[in-house]
Write a protein that holds these residues in place. Structure first.
Motif, PDB file in Angstrom:
ATOM      1  N   TRP A 203       9.493  18.873  19.373  1.00 16.09           N
ATOM      2  CA  TRP A 203      10.782  18.743  20.035  1.00 16.09           C
ATOM      3  C   TRP A 203      11.840  19.339  19.112  1.00 16.09           C
ATOM      4  O   TRP A 203      11.841  19.088  17.904  1.00 16.09           O
ATOM      5  N   ARG A 218      11.581  16.471  15.953  1.00 22.62           N
ATOM      6  CA  ARG A 218      12.170  15.195  16.340  1.00 22.62           C
ATOM      7  C   ARG A 218      11.198  14.381  17.190  1.00 22.62           C
ATOM      8  O   ARG A 218      10.234  14.907  17.751  1.00 22.62           O
ATOM      9  N   SER A 219      11.495  13.099  17.316  1.00 23.95           N
ATOM     10  CA  SER A 219      10.614  12.208  18.074  1.00 23.95           C
ATOM     11  C   SER A 219      10.789  12.368  19.576  1.00 23.95           C
ATOM     12  O   SER A 219       9.937  11.937  20.354  1.00 23.95           O
ATOM     13  N   ASP A 220      11.894  12.982  19.996  1.00 29.35           N
ATOM     14  CA  ASP A 220      12.157  13.145  21.428  1.00 29.35           C
ATOM     15  C   ASP A 220      13.196  14.247  21.593  1.00 29.35           C
ATOM     16  O   ASP A 220      13.791  14.711  20.618  1.00 29.35           O
ATOM     17  N   GLY A 221      13.421  14.656  22.820  1.00 29.71           N
ATOM     18  CA  GLY A 221      14.418  15.684  23.073  1.00 29.71           C
ATOM     19  C   GLY A 221      14.265  16.275  24.451  1.00 29.71           C
ATOM     20  O   GLY A 221      13.470  15.810  25.274  1.00 29.71           O
ATOM     21  N   ASP A 222      15.035  17.312  24.722  1.00 30.29           N
ATOM     22  CA  ASP A 222      14.933  18.060  25.974  1.00 30.29           C
ATOM     23  C   ASP A 222      14.093  19.316  25.817  1.00 30.29           C
ATOM     24  O   ASP A 222      13.453  19.761  26.767  1.00 30.29           O
ATOM     25  N   ARG A 224      11.409  22.080  23.769  1.00 31.71           N
ATOM     26  CA  ARG A 224      10.313  22.354  22.845  1.00 31.71           C
ATOM     27  C   ARG A 224      10.575  23.690  22.149  1.00 31.71           C
ATOM     28  O   ARG A 224      11.027  24.653  22.765  1.00 31.71           O
ATOM     29  N   THR A 269       7.571  12.863  12.321  1.00 29.82           N
ATOM     30  CA  THR A 269       8.697  13.216  13.183  1.00 29.82           C
ATOM     31  C   THR A 269       9.951  12.486  12.722  1.00 29.82           C
ATOM     32  O   THR A 269       9.885  11.403  12.143  1.00 29.82           O
ATOM     33  N   GLU A 272      15.814  10.540  16.724  1.00 29.63           N
ATOM     34  CA  GLU A 272      16.849  11.292  17.418  1.00 29.63           C
ATOM     35  C   GLU A 272      18.135  11.294  16.604  1.00 29.63           C
ATOM     36  O   GLU A 272      18.434  10.334  15.890  1.00 29.63           O
ATOM     37  N   SER A 421      19.371  11.545  31.308  1.00 33.57           N
ATOM     38  CA  SER A 421      17.933  11.762  31.435  1.00 33.57           C
ATOM     39  C   SER A 421      17.566  13.125  30.855  1.00 33.57           C
ATOM     40  O   SER A 421      18.423  13.987  30.642  1.00 33.57           O
ATOM     41  N   ARG A 422      16.270  13.315  30.608  1.00 30.66           N
ATOM     42  CA  ARG A 422      15.811  14.652  30.255  1.00 30.66           C
ATOM     43  C   ARG A 422      16.112  15.619  31.397  1.00 30.66           C
ATOM     44  O   ARG A 422      16.080  15.255  32.571  1.00 30.66           O
TER      45      ARG A 422
END
Length: 656
Positions: A203, A218-222, A224, A269, A272, A421-422
């Protein structure tokens, strides 16, 4: 007892095969390896390197930081080819030759999403009992650099042999994408600079200063990450340190991938990033819109809502901030977004946000809102549902430019814009209208309507409508076209649609388009409103009392007094209709009057004089009416608010 022994034996056999699959990479020996479908790999030894580029790099390549790759891995010598990919995913053959690219067996496969690439790795791992995956961003840069610290592994410049139309454009120029034809890196890898972008595992997110071991983003995101740059891209985006990214379901003519063989365990990771100011401490209690006395004229502004520090060159840009969208929140806040860039055609174009908290007079400083890294995010729109849910719409380009390069995305906030939201692609087909216009509406029937500019055609400029009848779950494009781009849109009392567009004038006036079948067909006629041009966009609102309000620009207009005196005026004006747009008896220059004052309108407007006879000369407008009856307008940089009593005040009339 016998049954227990059998169960233990079965469990041991299963465990053996699972472990063999997970750690089969350890059984591969030597410097090179070729698998069952002809993919060649070289062994990359562990080591450390400095990740990022301090001088000459983009803002998101900093801070440079030390990274340790603690375990060896095997990396594909080339990007996946059509032949290799289609051995496991034969249905992909339909994409060969799209946009004139990647027809041959040994050309790099393109039109592959991150999800597709991960699924290919899963199938191949199961087939061979070896752990195939995408490289992490750190592994990719480590392998690309191959011990070098220069912009490219070839040195400070990239030789011309690597060039494959290294220019931006409105659509790609066909080039040969055959793999392995340029000189390899010192570690035996081909096409790490250019040919096609390559998906990575991570991410996307900002770097941190601290040293890291085996980082995985990162551990999350929009978004790649993708690396390496591509054909039809400026050469600076092919550097070892350059970072790109897009949505994991996106696929286009620049994106391919290569794979590695290596364990996924123990990848590190980062959490955020911290909240931006527009998303922090957002009150969630509903606001009671009491407002000011509607019979007393009220006007305030203009004041700036775009507050970007001078000399900003990423992630915000002070040079050009433009094309805003505005909504109101259940908690009484106003929320604005717009794009920020060095050039409207640039890869760097991103979306910023600000918030005017309920009861405050100053907007918060601008902060990043949404940005496809090194993708042109042209352009933003907001829609507020009747229950207060806010929807963000945006175009997302394959690279630079927009028009034919865009897909259309949507995000949702149910907490007054504090979190989102994503992003989800709601139209993946490039070449259709995917550039949102902020004149979004929720119809009387509850339909969501999102106007988008058609890619410009020789037969004229037009706006199309994306319509959802199920609160954004599915979308369809209305077949008819509104005359003009950047169309201002409103629904009429009887359910029809009225639009006023730019750049398709009729008899020297802005074109008026009317549809009685929800955009399937339109009738066209000349409006009474003066033509507008570059740097100008009108807004059309259906007010809660049933009136229509149009705000636009004019020059060489006349203010006529009751005694017949005429005064030349120009700039931003507001017009009010009580009969569904057939006539517009109330027309007024949007200015507080008083002594002349100098204001900075930003973007295409720059400095202008605001006075009794001159208003803001240009800007991209958006606006709304809050439940207390107040009308709120934003141009490319400035914010105005007034009520109907102010608009109706006075006995002069404005003639176009």
């Amino acid at each position: 007892m016998k049954r227990l022994l059998i169960l233990c034996l079965v469990a041991a056999i299963i465990l053996f095969f699972v472990c063999s699959s997970c750690f089969a990479v350890l059984d591969i020996k030597g410097k090179a390896f070729t698998n069952s479908i002809g993919m060649k790999f070289v062994r990359i030894e562990p080591g450390t390197f400095i990740m990022g580029q301090e001088r000459g790099g983009d803002w998101d390549e900093k801070p440079v930081h030390k990274v340790k790759i603690s375990r060896p891995f095997y990396m594909g010598v080339t990007e996946l080819t059509n032949t290799q990919y289609e051995k496991l995913c034969p249905e992909h053959n339909k994409y060969r030759g799209e946009w004139g690219l990647s027809k041959g067996d040994n050309e790099a496969v393109i039109f592959v999403s991150w999800n597709d690439a991960v699924e290919f790795c899963r199938i191949l791992s199961k087939k061979e009992g070896v752990s195939y995956r995408l490289p992490t961003e750190a592994e990719w840069e480590y392998a690309c650099r191959a011990g070098t610290s220069t912009a490219y592994y070839t040195g400070s410049e990239l030789p011309k042999e690597f060039y494959k139309h290294q220019k931006g454009g409105w659509e790609p120029t066909p080039v040969d994408l055959t793999v392995g034809r340029t000189r390899p890196s010192p570690w035996g890898l081909y096409d790490m600079h250019g040919n096609v972008e390559e998906w990575c595992y991570d991410w996307y997110g900002p770097y941190e200063q601290a040293e890291q071991t085996d980082p995985a983003g990162r551990s999350d995101g929009d978004f790649r990450v993708s690396r390496g740059g591509s054909h039809n891209t400026l050469v600076k985006y092919l550097r070892s340190a350059n970072r790109m990214a897009t949505l994991p379901e996106d696929k286009h003519w620049m994106l391919g991938f290569r794979v590695v063989i290596g364990e996924e365990s123990e990848m590190q990771t980062l959490p955020e990033p911290e909240q931006e100011e527009w998303s922090a401490d957002v009150r969630q209690e509903n606001y009671f819109w009491s407002g000011k006395n509607p019979s007393e004229p009220y006007f305030s502004g203009p004041v700036p809502y775009v507050k970007v520090p001078d000399d900003s060159q990423g992630p915000m840009f002070s040079r050009h901030n433009h094309d805003p969208a505005l909504t109101w929140c259940n908690n009484g806040d106003l929320f604005a977004i717009w794009y920020s860039c060095e050039s409207e055609n640039g890869w760097e174009l991103c979306v910023l946000a600000s918030r005017l908290r309920c009861g405050e007079k100053e907007w918060l400083p601008a902060a990043p809102f949404w940005d496809g890294p090194d993708r042109n995010d042209h352009a933003p729109g907001l829609l507020r549902d009747k229950d207060g849910t806010i929807y963000h719409f945006n175009g997302l380009s394959a690279a630079s430019r927009y028009r034919k390069n865009l897909v259309l995305i949507m995000r949702v906030s149910e907490d007054n814009g504090a979190s989102w939201s994503r992003a989800r692609i709601i139209n993946p087909t490039r070449g259709l209208p995917n550039q949102p216009i902020p004149s979004t509406i929720v119809t009387n029937e509850g339909y969501f309507v999102v106007p988008c500019d058609w890619p410009w055609h020789e037969d004229g400029r037009a706006t199309g409508l994306w319509i959802s009848r199920d609160k954004g779950h599915s979308w369809e494009m209305a077949p008819g076209r509104i005359a003009g781009i950047h169309a201002a849109l409103a629904q009429l009392y009887y359910g029809g649609l009225l639009a006023i567009g730019r750049a398709s004038d009729i008899d020297g006036r802005m074109a008026k388009s009317v549809s009685i079948d929800m955009g399937r067909s339109w009738s066209y006629s000349a409006s009474i409103f003066p033509s507008i041009g570059g740097g100008q966009r009108a807004v059309l609102l259906k007010l809660k009392g049933g009136e229509l309000l149009l705000v636009s620009f004019g020059k060489d207009m006349k203010r006529i007094y009751p005694d017949g005196k005429e005064v030349k005026v120009s700039g931003l004006y507001a017009a009010l209709s009580y009969n569904e747009g057939r006539s517009w008896p109330v027309r007024k220059l949007v200015t507080p009057g008083g002594p002349p004052g100098k204001f900075d309108g930003g973007a295409h407007t720059d400095d202008f004089i605001l006075s009794e006879t001159s208003a803001e000369p240009r800007g991209y407008m958006d606006g709304l009416q809050t439940p207390d009856g107040m009308i709120h307008l934003i141009s490319s940089k400035l914010y105005y608010t007034f009520n109907l009593a102010w608009l109706k005040e006075g006995q002069t009339r404005l003639e176009f």
